[in-house]
Design a protein around this motif. Sequence first.
Motif, short mmCIF file in Angstrom:
data_model
loop_
_atom_site.label_atom_id
_atom_site.label_comp_id
_atom_site.label_asym_id
_atom_site.label_seq_id
_atom_site.Cartn_x
_atom_site.Cartn_y
_atom_site.Cartn_z
N GLN A 1 0.71 -1.13 -0.34
CA GLN A 1 0.35 0.03 0.02
C GLN A 1 0.78 0.76 -0.06
OE1 GLN A 1 -2.64 -0.05 3.06
NE2 GLN A 1 -4.05 2.47 2.60
N ALA B 1 2.19 1.96 -3.80
CA ALA B 1 1.41 2.34 -4.17
C ALA B 1 1.03 4.21 -3.87
CB ALA B 1 -0.25 1.03 -4.64
N ILE C 1 -5.01 -4.83 -4.61
CA ILE C 1 -4.47 -3.10 -4.86
C ILE C 1 -3.51 -3.25 -6.42
CG2 ILE C 1 -1.99 -1.98 -4.10
CD1 ILE C 1 -2.67 -3.54 -1.36
N HIS D 1 -4.71 -0.14 -8.35
CA HIS D 1 -3.51 0.67 -9.50
C HIS D 1 -3.66 0.31 -10.77
CE1 HIS D 1 -0.09 2.89 -8.38
NE2 HIS D 1 0.75 1.95 -9.71
N VAL E 1 -7.17 4.28 -4.14
CA VAL E 1 -6.64 3.19 -3.75
C VAL E 1 -7.45 2.48 -1.94
CG1 VAL E 1 -5.09 2.03 -2.95
CG2 VAL E 1 -4.78 3.73 -4.54
#
Length: 415
Positions: free
Chosen positions: A31, A34, A261, A265, A315
């Motif tokens: 995380q 990203a 994720i 993304h 996100v």
Amino acid sequence: MHDDPTTAPAVAPEEGGGAAEELAYRLRQQQLTAEYGHFALRTFDTLALLQEATRVCALGLHSEYCKAMEFLPEEQQFVVRAGVGWKPGVVGHARIGADVESPTGYAFQTGEPVISNHLEGETRFRTPSLLLEHGVRRAINVVVQGEGKRFGILEVDSPTEGRFTEADLAFMQGFANLLGVAIERQQFEAALIASEARAQAGEAELERALAHQEVLTREISHRVKNSLSIVASLLALQGRMSSNAELKQSLADAQARVQTIAQVHDRLWRQDEVKTINLADFMGDLCNQIRSTAAPGLTLAYDFAPVSLPTDQAVPLALLINELVTNAFKYAYPEGKGEVRIAIKPTRAGLLRLEVHDQGPGLPEAFDAQTSSSLGMKLIASLSGQIGGRPDWRSSGAGAHFALDFPAEDAPRDR
């Protein structure tokens, strides 16, 4: 970027946590990667890029020290351009040798990352005096490089006992790759601005420059996805090697979260705008993806307001939706048949409300989200805090209901 104090407990392997805590640790690393990718697109200061990279890498590896070093060809040395944890006078001044006898120089010269988990007994390299002065016992060195020449080295250092692992290396290398492309992009943009200011760039040259800038932007996205794929593969490999059914399931869940994720993304980078996204389009695509992978008897109905949302929230909001829906599918409908409804609508001034509900048996008796030991519940609490809201759980004969009011800069205001 900022670190949220409500983040679910994430424990590194050497800190002695259980499987759930370590999985939270790995998920948090991805995380952070990203989030840093989006920070890099909005930042036009190389030193700010480097400094944020060192802060986030130290955070991601629970380490006291991190530094970003630029290679100086004329001096055949590195200079510490940015860092966290170091004594005054180190950042901006300290020099480190670039020969292959040092771990930093070896990584730069060969292009191969270096993990040193026992510097006091290291026989492969000479330990730099800077690390000795700060009592560093272990380190990871990775090369910072864009599409062109190598910029330098990103290094995390720790004074504690323990081991950096291949998963830590994947996190660091992915981060360094991002940083390298971001630096190259900034250098290119600076040259382009200077060229425009001198009115020397012709139309054809300008078009080529803009096309190259788009390529670099896409390359940042590509490298983030590669980093996430590596971690997902490591989790899958670890799951196949385990004979513990509970651990195998936990690793499979973690792998699914990392893949989410990556998917989120990827969608985010495909948007035309960098700073905002269209909520209805973006979240609608995500829900269609979730629906396509669910069991045939499970359905997902959604209703999203057509408003703009800052990418900083996109996100964590998408991950929150994924966690809520997959949890509802799993616990409300164990037989694999039922419907989950989800909506995001504007409420009062500047706020949006996320609601998710099912028609299952409802929440367990004495359910308390704040004291739950479930990794999923900890992630929901953490992600809710990151977008600026506080979760509200309710249960009735009609099933479980989740609600969250959160601020959005571009949300429409009720009149």
